[in-house]
Motif scaffolding. Structure first.
Motif, short mmCIF file in Angstrom:
data_model
loop_
_atom_site.label_atom_id
_atom_site.label_comp_id
_atom_site.label_asym_id
_atom_site.label_seq_id
_atom_site.Cartn_x
_atom_site.Cartn_y
_atom_site.Cartn_z
N VAL A 190 32.18 36.89 41.21
CA VAL A 190 31.14 37.31 40.10
C VAL A 190 30.72 35.86 39.95
O VAL A 190 31.44 34.97 39.14
CB VAL A 190 31.74 38.08 39.10
CG1 VAL A 190 30.84 38.24 38.16
CG2 VAL A 190 32.55 39.35 39.59
N VAL A 191 29.38 35.71 39.87
CA VAL A 191 28.61 34.48 39.35
C VAL A 191 27.78 34.93 38.24
O VAL A 191 27.03 35.93 38.31
CB VAL A 191 27.60 34.06 40.47
CG1 VAL A 191 27.12 32.77 40.25
CG2 VAL A 191 28.50 33.84 41.98
N ARG A 201 31.43 30.98 38.05
CA ARG A 201 31.96 32.04 38.90
C ARG A 201 33.59 31.91 38.98
O ARG A 201 34.06 31.35 38.52
CB ARG A 201 31.57 31.65 40.47
CG ARG A 201 31.81 30.27 40.92
CD ARG A 201 31.67 30.10 42.32
NE ARG A 201 30.42 30.53 42.80
CZ ARG A 201 29.36 29.96 42.65
NH1 ARG A 201 29.08 29.07 42.02
NH2 ARG A 201 27.92 30.58 43.11
N VAL A 202 34.16 33.29 39.34
CA VAL A 202 35.40 33.65 39.34
C VAL A 202 35.52 34.58 40.31
O VAL A 202 34.61 35.44 40.41
CB VAL A 202 35.71 34.21 37.81
CG1 VAL A 202 35.27 35.34 37.51
CG2 VAL A 202 37.43 34.25 38.00
N GLU A 203 36.53 34.73 40.98
CA GLU A 203 36.94 35.86 41.95
C GLU A 203 37.78 36.74 41.27
O GLU A 203 38.64 36.67 40.56
CB GLU A 203 37.71 34.99 43.22
CG GLU A 203 38.08 36.17 44.16
CD GLU A 203 38.76 35.51 45.44
OE1 GLU A 203 38.48 36.24 46.52
OE2 GLU A 203 39.32 34.67 45.37
N LEU A 204 37.28 38.06 41.38
CA LEU A 204 38.06 39.28 40.83
C LEU A 204 38.24 40.13 41.83
O LEU A 204 37.58 40.33 43.13
CB LEU A 204 36.93 39.78 39.71
CG LEU A 204 36.64 39.00 38.65
CD1 LEU A 204 35.67 39.64 37.77
CD2 LEU A 204 37.88 38.55 37.71
N PRO A 211 41.38 39.26 37.73
CA PRO A 211 41.20 37.87 38.36
C PRO A 211 42.45 37.83 39.54
O PRO A 211 43.65 38.59 39.44
CB PRO A 211 41.91 36.89 37.28
CG PRO A 211 41.48 37.59 35.99
CD PRO A 211 41.96 39.03 36.24
N VAL A 212 41.92 37.08 40.66
CA VAL A 212 42.48 37.10 41.92
C VAL A 212 43.70 35.93 41.58
O VAL A 212 43.22 34.63 41.31
CB VAL A 212 41.61 36.71 43.00
CG1 VAL A 212 42.47 36.56 44.20
CG2 VAL A 212 40.83 38.19 43.31
N ALA A 213 44.71 36.10 41.97
CA ALA A 213 45.71 34.86 41.73
C ALA A 213 45.52 33.98 43.04
O ALA A 213 45.40 34.55 44.03
CB ALA A 213 47.14 35.36 41.63
N PRO A 214 45.67 32.75 42.69
CA PRO A 214 45.56 31.75 43.99
C PRO A 214 46.61 32.10 44.97
O PRO A 214 47.84 32.40 44.71
CB PRO A 214 45.69 30.40 43.03
CG PRO A 214 45.54 30.52 41.85
CD PRO A 214 46.08 32.07 41.57
N ASP A 215 46.13 31.89 46.25
CA ASP A 215 47.22 32.30 47.24
C ASP A 215 48.23 31.19 47.21
O ASP A 215 47.96 29.94 47.05
CB ASP A 215 46.37 32.23 48.61
CG ASP A 215 45.51 33.48 48.81
OD1 ASP A 215 45.74 34.39 48.16
OD2 ASP A 215 44.33 33.27 49.50
#
Length: 228
Positions: A190-191, A201-204, A211-215
């Motif tokens: 999402v930007v 931006r953040v990854e959701l 929020p998506v946890a870092p791999d």
């Protein structure tokens, strides 16, 4: 599941007149906030942006439009959708939108501006799909109404005056490994763009807009398994 309050109108009477009657009956339920005060957002969006009473926000997808309305609805506010003939009640409820406090005008027709203004008068968040290109003068009319009523307008599409624009980038879906069954999760960045400021931006992940946890790197996973 409860359903959104789709506004059934008498074709023999003015659309705007009927809507105003219904709005007047609801008006006492709305607590007036001062323009500029924060309006609740989903936790997943809280670190990225905030909504403020009296402002307009633009989005490029139905997913983001629902997400921006969901925080206020979860907090007990009334929200509305105008120009949404394909409103997804199930998707809305999954995000936490309380359908019993949701007003839906699927097709406001040629009076869409008056209908939107009437909704802004009494609802905390109004989500609009404008049926036509909107000019500066039209936007200014609603801007003034938003500030007076301390509501938030979310527009899916172009709009000349906005506090921020939100868009989805790099959307991917995941599901059963065998390729059969329903898709389970959607990830996207999402930007948020505000004027000349650098984009944020953040990854959701959907459902839930979380929020998506870092791999975790593969080597770390292997060490964890070996030590367990």
């Amino acid at each position: 599941m409860s359903s959104a309050r789709s506004v059934a109108l008498d074709p023999g009477r003015s659309v705007v007149e009927q809507l105003r009657e219904r709005v007047a009956a609801m008006e006492s339920r709305m607590e007036i906030k001062a323009a500029g005060e924060p309006v609740p957002t989903l936790p997943g969006l809280a670190g990225l942006m905030s909504l403020h009473a009296g402002a307009t926000y633009a989005v490029d997808s139905a997913s983001l439009a629902l997400a921006l309305a969901a925080g206020a609805s979860r907090a007990g506010e009334w929200v509305g959708f105008a120009g949404w003939p394909d409103f997804g009640a199930e998707a809305a409820a999954e995000l936490g939108i309380e359908l019993s406090r949701t007003v839906l005008v699927p097709d406001p027709g040629e009076h869409w501006l008056e209908v939107t203004a009437a909704l802004v008068d009494v609802l905390r968040v109004v989500v609009l799909r404008p049926p036509a290109t909107v000019d500066e003068r039209t936007a200014a009319v609603l801007d003034s109404r938003l500030r007076t009523r301390s509501a938030v307008l979310v527009v899916q599409g172009d709009w000349p005056r906005v506090e921020a624009r939100l868009s989805l980038e790099g959307s991917t879906w995941s599901g059963p490994a065998a390729g059969a069954g329903q898709l389970e999760q959607r990830r996207a960045h999402v930007v948020v763009r505000r004027g000349a400021r650098p984009a944020r931006r953040v990854e959701l992940a959907w459902p839930g807009v979380r929020p998506v946890a870092p791999d975790v790197p593969r080597r770390v996973r292997e060490i964890h398994r070996a030590s367990g």
